[in-house]
Scaffold this active site. Structure first.
Site, PDB file in Angstrom:
ATOM      1  N   GLU A 124      -9.379   5.463   0.892  1.00 43.75           N
ATOM      2  CA  GLU A 124     -10.003   4.585   0.676  1.00 43.75           C
ATOM      3  C   GLU A 124     -10.442   3.331   1.714  1.00 43.75           C
ATOM      4  O   GLU A 124     -10.199   2.335   1.333  1.00 43.75           O
ATOM      5  CB  GLU A 124      -9.394   3.764  -0.659  1.00 43.75           C
ATOM      6  CG  GLU A 124      -9.436   4.922  -1.816  1.00 43.75           C
ATOM      7  CD  GLU A 124      -9.313   4.163  -3.161  1.00 43.75           C
ATOM      8  OE1 GLU A 124      -8.908   3.073  -3.233  1.00 43.75           O
ATOM      9  OE2 GLU A 124      -9.773   4.879  -4.214  1.00 43.75           O
TER      10      GLU A 124
ATOM     11  N   ASP B 175      -2.150  -0.424  -3.700  1.00 40.84           N
ATOM     12  CA  ASP B 175      -1.729  -0.572  -5.248  1.00 40.84           C
ATOM     13  C   ASP B 175      -0.412   0.036  -5.321  1.00 40.84           C
ATOM     14  O   ASP B 175      -0.354   1.045  -6.230  1.00 40.84           O
ATOM     15  CB  ASP B 175      -2.637  -0.005  -5.925  1.00 40.84           C
ATOM     16  CG  ASP B 175      -2.406   0.079  -7.387  1.00 40.84           C
ATOM     17  OD1 ASP B 175      -1.889  -1.095  -8.023  1.00 40.84           O
ATOM     18  OD2 ASP B 175      -2.978   0.962  -8.204  1.00 40.84           O
TER      19      ASP B 175
ATOM     20  N   GLU C  47      -8.583  11.618  -6.580  1.00 45.34           N
ATOM     21  CA  GLU C  47      -8.095  10.842  -7.639  1.00 45.34           C
ATOM     22  C   GLU C  47      -9.109  10.733  -8.758  1.00 45.34           C
ATOM     23  O   GLU C  47     -10.459  10.495  -8.531  1.00 45.34           O
ATOM     24  CB  GLU C  47      -7.819   9.170  -7.036  1.00 45.34           C
ATOM     25  CG  GLU C  47      -6.712   9.131  -6.488  1.00 45.34           C
ATOM     26  CD  GLU C  47      -6.419   7.633  -5.804  1.00 45.34           C
ATOM     27  OE1 GLU C  47      -6.680   6.687  -6.546  1.00 45.34           O
ATOM     28  OE2 GLU C  47      -5.934   7.708  -4.708  1.00 45.34           O
TER      29      GLU C  47
ATOM     30  N   TYR D 172     -13.431   6.833 -10.679  1.00 47.99           N
ATOM     31  CA  TYR D 172     -12.855   6.101 -11.727  1.00 47.99           C
ATOM     32  C   TYR D 172     -13.920   5.760 -13.104  1.00 47.99           C
ATOM     33  O   TYR D 172     -13.963   4.852 -13.560  1.00 47.99           O
ATOM     34  CB  TYR D 172     -11.921   4.931 -11.740  1.00 47.99           C
ATOM     35  CG  TYR D 172     -10.715   5.201 -10.851  1.00 47.99           C
ATOM     36  CD1 TYR D 172      -9.818   5.652 -11.501  1.00 47.99           C
ATOM     37  CD2 TYR D 172     -10.634   5.354  -9.547  1.00 47.99           C
ATOM     38  CE1 TYR D 172      -8.289   6.034 -11.085  1.00 47.99           C
ATOM     39  CE2 TYR D 172      -9.501   5.577  -8.968  1.00 47.99           C
ATOM     40  CZ  TYR D 172      -8.421   6.115  -9.808  1.00 47.99           C
ATOM     41  OH  TYR D 172      -7.271   6.439  -9.173  1.00 47.99           O
TER      42      TYR D 172
HETATM   43  C1  BDP Z   1      -7.063   3.736  -5.848  1.00 51.55           C
HETATM   44  C2  BDP Z   1      -6.004   3.911  -4.913  1.00 51.55           C
HETATM   45  C3  BDP Z   1      -4.786   4.110  -5.526  1.00 51.55           C
HETATM   46  C4  BDP Z   1      -4.651   3.389  -6.867  1.00 51.55           C
HETATM   47  C5  BDP Z   1      -5.776   3.800  -7.816  1.00 51.55           C
HETATM   48  C6  BDP Z   1      -5.814   2.986  -9.033  1.00 51.55           C
HETATM   49  O1  BDP Z   1      -6.327   4.945  -3.960  1.00 51.55           O
HETATM   50  O2  BDP Z   1      -3.722   3.847  -4.831  1.00 51.55           O
HETATM   51  O3  BDP Z   1      -3.248   3.278  -7.732  1.00 51.55           O
HETATM   52  O4  BDP Z   1      -7.084   3.466  -7.213  1.00 51.55           O
HETATM   53  O5  BDP Z   1      -6.251   1.666  -9.174  1.00 51.55           O
HETATM   54  O6  BDP Z   1      -8.033   2.718  -5.635  1.00 51.55           O
HETATM   55  O7  BDP Z   1      -4.954   3.159  -9.967  1.00 51.55           O
END
Ligand code: BDP
Length: 612
Positions: free
Chosen positions: A426, A165, A518, A482
């Protein structure tokens, strides 16, 4: 090893930066290699070096080019360098490059984020202009690091599809330098640091091609330039009384100066900055200098307007300033190794770094073009998803990943800021075959770091607690999650913290430290909404509170690195609006509401945090 020792001028070494405006040409018909463009280019345009070539021009053809691009410049090499070995050194070229000087091939390198150098002795014209031609290719495949593929359309147009991404920026991304080095010289240094009470220890090992009768000596200077210890020989230990340790937020650096002398005359000299500190994992704690460290900060990108991924000291310094302002103490070099100059700044400022290889996209999910959000749909065992079952991944892919590890560790082994290595971002570890693959990756990596730092990889949402086949190989559990964005978004976000806490409670039973590498929500700067909706600044702040609730509920969580430090460019598509907008800062480095929010939270969390 010539490329890995950072170019520095000393009384025996000369360095000349040859970055600037070079000549440039797209190889749209893929003819340059057969038509000997290596001997010189015609019909060129101007190009900035270093920079990505993608965002400077106004044509899509330039931005979206797939395949080779060519660069050319001319350099004067003085005859004073006749007795030296003369090299041309590239900080990086993404993803592969070959270099010719006066038509002779001098270097070829695969891997977009590492330095490489070519010896020019046999092709130099002294005191004249020498033609440097470089071809750079941006194509990716399932077995390259990072991963991607090339799509071909009916009209013959080709496109690189990254399985990650961020925009697949390409070109000569970092400074290009000529180096004139003595024939007998130091080629590598390794330091291992430790301390006992107030006494610091620096174990050093040198590699050098020594002339007969050579005397090797090392001297350690403190930050004021006062010598504090010395030793002779290619290996030894230096002891430092009343040591100033390298600490998060206080990057105290000594300088280890190596000299090689013959009959009293210095033939080579090289200074290396050294920070004395220790790093260790103990139970669920991550110890720096034997104290339990708490990571506060971000996953970042090397990304800015116009430059793309091109090195820019202004952007790097601004980022460091913002990192101080927001009370961050750490970051991850997601998703590839950053410029050496960035790492030097981190050393100096005491910024703690999780250093990541470019292994990203080790999954099948992006192939269908579903994008990150659609991507996970069939994860967790679907038969279509078999990235690690591919034979070429297990052979060529594995070899490429090992090479990336070897080079990164060689380049960055001495940086005190590096406290852990991240071997992949990932990968699809919901697949059983990822176990054996990562067993080999970790086994190999453990032989490559003289300082034996902790190793990790970054686990993704589709291999949650109980479904991951590779975490057992890692010293620290790193999670990208997330809750409240890709899942439980909108009205359900009110329960995201609880759901996340539940998963964390599972991971905590592993008895290892956990870092959330993240967590984030896309947010358009300037969009305000009461009550909040997704993409508004208010939503991002509320989202953060849910995540922080989960982290604070779990004693094994030793760090939080929000995604992302700043908005950044990605491929175009329906879930990205001119890029990824999860930044705490905008792409031009101004704060969103979330940045002020994080700043307040992180002011209250000390760097060294004892949880129960
Ligand atoms: C994760 C990835 C990252 C993406 C992020 C996203 O590690 O590179 O930019 O999600 O979706 O899957 O913002």
């Amino acid at each position: 090893m010539t490329a890995f020792l950072y170019p520095q001028e000393t009384m025996t070494r000369r360095v000349k930066d040859i970055s600037g405006i070079w000549r440039f040409k797209l190889d749209t018909r893929n003819e340059g290699r057969v038509n000997d463009w290596k001997d010189g280019l015609t019909d060129t345009t101007d190009m900035a070096v270093p920079s990505s070539y993608n965002d400077i021009f106004t044509e899509k053809e330039m931005r979206d080019h797939c395949g080779d691009v060519w660069y050319e410049t001319e350099v004067m090499i003085p005859s004073e360098w006749k007795d030296k070995d003369v090299f041309v050194r590239f900080g990086s070229a993404t993803h592969q490059a070959t270099v010719w000087v006066n038509g002779v091939e001098v270097a070829s390198h695969v891997g977009g984020y590492m330095p490489f150098a070519g010896l020019l002795n046999d092709c130099i014209k002294f005191d004249q202009k020498n033609k440097v031609v470089v071809v750079v290719n941006n194509e990716l495949s399932r077995t390259t690091i990072p991963c991607g593929h090339v799509a071909e359309y009916e009209d013959g147009v080709r496109e690189v599809k990254p399985w990650f991404d961020f925009f697949n920026y390409a070109g000569i991304h970092r400074p290009v330098k000529l180096m004139a080095l003595p024939k007998h010289r130091l080629s590598d240094i390794t330091v291992i640091t430790d301390f006992e009470g107030t006494v610091g220890k620096v174990d050093y090992t040198l590699e050098a091609n020594l002339p007969d009768g050579a005397q090797v000596s090392v001297k350690l200077y403190d930050a004021q330039g006062t010598p504090v210890a010395e030793h002779t020989g290619v290996k030894g230990q230096l002891k430092v009384e009343n040591v100033n340790l390298w600490k998060p937020g206080d990057g105290y650096l000594y300088t280890l100066e190596t000299s090689i002398e013959v009959d009293g005359a210095i033939v080579d000299q090289y200074p290396l900055e050294v920070g004395i500190r220790t790093v260790k994992v103990e139970g669920t704690k991550f110890l720096i200098n034997n104290e339990p460290f708490y990571f506060k900060g971000f996953g970042k990108h090397e990304d800015s307007d116009h430059r793309g991924r091109g090195y820019d000291p202004v952007v790097n310094l601004r980022d460091m300033e913002l990192m101080d302002w927001i009370n961050a103490n750490s970051m991850r070099t997601s998703h590839y190794p950053y410029a050496e100059e960035f790492m030097q700044l981190a050393n100096r400022r005491g910024l703690v770094v999780i250093d990541e290889t470019p292994a990203v996209g080790q999954w099948d999910m992006m192939i269908s073009g579903g994008g990150i959000a659609g991507a996970g749909a069939g994860a967790g065992g679907s038969e279509k998803l078999k990235f690690f079952d591919n034979e070429d991944v297990q052979t060529e892919g594995l070899a490429a990943q090992k090479f990336a590890i070897e080079e990164l560790f060689k380049r960055d082994k001495n940086h005190p800021c590096v406290v852990m290595w991240s071997l992949s971002n990932e990968p699809d570890t919901s697949q059983e075959s990822s176990n054996e693959y990562f067993r080999q990756v970790f086994e190999y990596a453990r032989t490559q770091d003289p300082q034996n730092r902790p190793l990790t990889f970054v686990n993704f949402m589709m291999a949650p607690y109980g479904k991951c086949h590779a975490h057992q190989h890692a010293d620290v559990i790193c999670l990208n999650r997330y809750y409240g964005w890709y899942i439980m978004g909108g009205i359900e976000m009110r329960d995201a913290g609880k759901a996340f806490a539940k998963e964390l409670a599972g991971w905590a039973t592993e008895g290892k430290p956990i870092i959330i590498t993240e967590y984030g929500a896309d947010t358009t700067a300037g969009v305000h909404k009461l009550p909040s909706v997704q993409w508004s600044e208010e939503y991002q702040v509320e989202y953060l509170d849910q995540q922080h609730f989960a982290f604070d509920s779990c004693d094994a969580v030793v760090g939080e690195q929000m995604w992302n430090f700043a908005d950044f460019q990605t491929w175009e598509g329906i879930i990205r609006m001119d890029g990824n907008k999860k930044g705490a800062f905008t792409r031009n480095r101004q704060p969103k509401m979330a940045a002020h929010h994080l700043r307040k939270r992180w002011a209250k969390i000390p760097d060294f945090k004892y949880k129960k």
